[in-house]
Scaffold this motif. Structure first.
Motif, PDB file in Angstrom:
ATOM      1  N   SER A  14       0.811  -1.215   0.000  1.00 35.00           N
ATOM      2  CA  SER A  14       0.000   0.000   0.000  1.00 35.00           C
ATOM      3  C   SER A  14       0.846   1.267   0.000  1.00 35.00           C
ATOM      4  N   LYS A  15       2.151   1.170   0.270  1.00 41.83           N
ATOM      5  CA  LYS A  15       2.989   2.368   0.319  1.00 41.83           C
ATOM      6  C   LYS A  15       3.359   2.868  -1.079  1.00 41.83           C
ATOM      7  N   GLN A  16       3.595   1.963  -2.002  1.00 40.31           N
ATOM      8  CA  GLN A  16       3.814   2.288  -3.411  1.00 40.31           C
ATOM      9  C   GLN A  16       4.997   3.233  -3.645  1.00 40.31           C
ATOM     10  N   CYS A  17       6.162   2.894  -3.133  1.00 47.55           N
ATOM     11  CA  CYS A  17       7.349   3.724  -3.374  1.00 47.55           C
ATOM     12  C   CYS A  17       7.728   3.658  -4.855  1.00 47.55           C
ATOM     13  N   PRO A  18       8.007   4.774  -5.492  1.00 46.19           N
ATOM     14  CA  PRO A  18       8.276   4.781  -6.932  1.00 46.19           C
ATOM     15  C   PRO A  18       9.571   4.083  -7.323  1.00 46.19           C
ATOM     16  N   GLY A  55      10.070 -10.942   2.506  1.00 47.02           N
ATOM     17  CA  GLY A  55       9.856  -9.564   2.096  1.00 47.02           C
ATOM     18  C   GLY A  55       8.671  -9.461   1.169  1.00 47.02           C
ATOM     19  N   GLY A  56       8.669  -8.430   0.354  1.00 47.88           N
ATOM     20  CA  GLY A  56       7.546  -8.238  -0.542  1.00 47.88           C
ATOM     21  C   GLY A  56       7.894  -7.267  -1.658  1.00 47.88           C
ATOM     22  N   GLU A  61       1.167  -7.334   4.953  1.00 50.79           N
ATOM     23  CA  GLU A  61      -0.087  -7.208   4.213  1.00 50.79           C
ATOM     24  C   GLU A  61      -0.364  -8.472   3.403  1.00 50.79           C
ATOM     25  N   TYR A  62       0.396  -9.518   3.681  1.00 49.36           N
ATOM     26  CA  TYR A  62       0.250 -10.809   2.990  1.00 49.36           C
ATOM     27  C   TYR A  62      -0.585 -11.741   3.857  1.00 49.36           C
TER      28      TYR A  62
END
Length: 248
Positions: A14-18, A55-56, A61-62
């Protein structure tokens, strides 16, 4: 022989770092069923893997993360790398109190963001309070060296130097080794082994969210797992044409 295994559970975050090497997004997918992660990692452990890192995406959130933790913790040294945002939910802390990995690494992506720094600082102390070893991944860009210096000094009050990893940002805005060294006053520090020279690790393997493997999490050219076991891992690794991520 592979001794260190990293598994990305999904590319949902959900953080969506570019700058995410895993290209994780809110629309991200999950291909690993918890039982597959458990069976695959367990077989790898039987063949000599000593440490597993989850990790992910964002592992907390998994769905099934605590099922995986419970199954793997007794078998190996188990760590989880998180951005920490899900830890703001009380239900996650309640689960962590009952389902503990050996270590949780939190990541600061923006050393110039005081809100993020304060949150992670607090969470690291709360993690230690649960009896879990805390660790910090400090992402460093060439344009935020001074902020990183301040954060490193601040976190050194609650963590030892071997609990803080300076991670140079890829694939742009990458700091030089000298810039990283300046953050710690030119003292010894933890950083990825490729900091000075890109070379293929002999005992590490990264398995991506879509069940592909390479000897580096950042490198392209990952090969699909032939089978979800140690033999499949080695077979697929042998097909990898390892190249530096800098030139991809």
């Amino acid at each position: 022989m592979i001794e260190l295994l990293s598994i990305d559970l999904s590319n949902y975050c959900s953080k969506q770092c570019p700058f995410c090497y895993n290209y994780s997004t809110l629309e991200g997918n999950t291909m690993w069923h918890p039982s597959e992660v458990i069976d695959f990692a367990s077989d790898c452990i039987k063949h000599g893997v000593k440490s597993v890192s989850l990790g992910g995406g964002e592992p907390f959130e998994y769905d099934g993360i605590f099922e995986v933790i419970d199954a793997l913790y007794p078998q190996c040294y188990l760590s989880v790398t998180s951005n920490g945002l899900p830890l703001e939910k009380s239900v996650i802390w309640e689960h962590l109190a009952q389902h503990k990995p050996d270590k949780i690494h939190l990541t600061i992506h923006q050393p110039d963001n005081e809100a993020e720094v304060e949150r992670v600082e607090r969470q690291l102390q709360e993690i230690e309070g649960l009896g879990i070893k805390p660790g910090l991944n400090l992402l460093v860009g060439a344009d935020n060296i001074d902020y990183a210096k301040d954060v490193y000094s601040r976190m050194s009050r609650i963590l030892k130097s071997d609990q803080i990893i300076l991670v140079p940002q890829r694939f742009s805005n990458t700091p030089t080794p000298k810039q990283l060294a300046s953050i710690v006053g030119n003292r010894p520090f933890q950083s990825p082994s490729c900091l000075l020279k890109c070379q293929r690790p002999t005992n590490f393997c990264s398995v991506s969210w879509d069940k592909k493997v390479n000897s580096c999490s950042f490198a392209r050219g990952k090969q699909p797992l032939k089978t979800l076991d140690y033999n499949g891992l080695i077979t697929s690794l042998d097909k990898v044409e390892f190249r530096s991520c800098i030139h991809q």
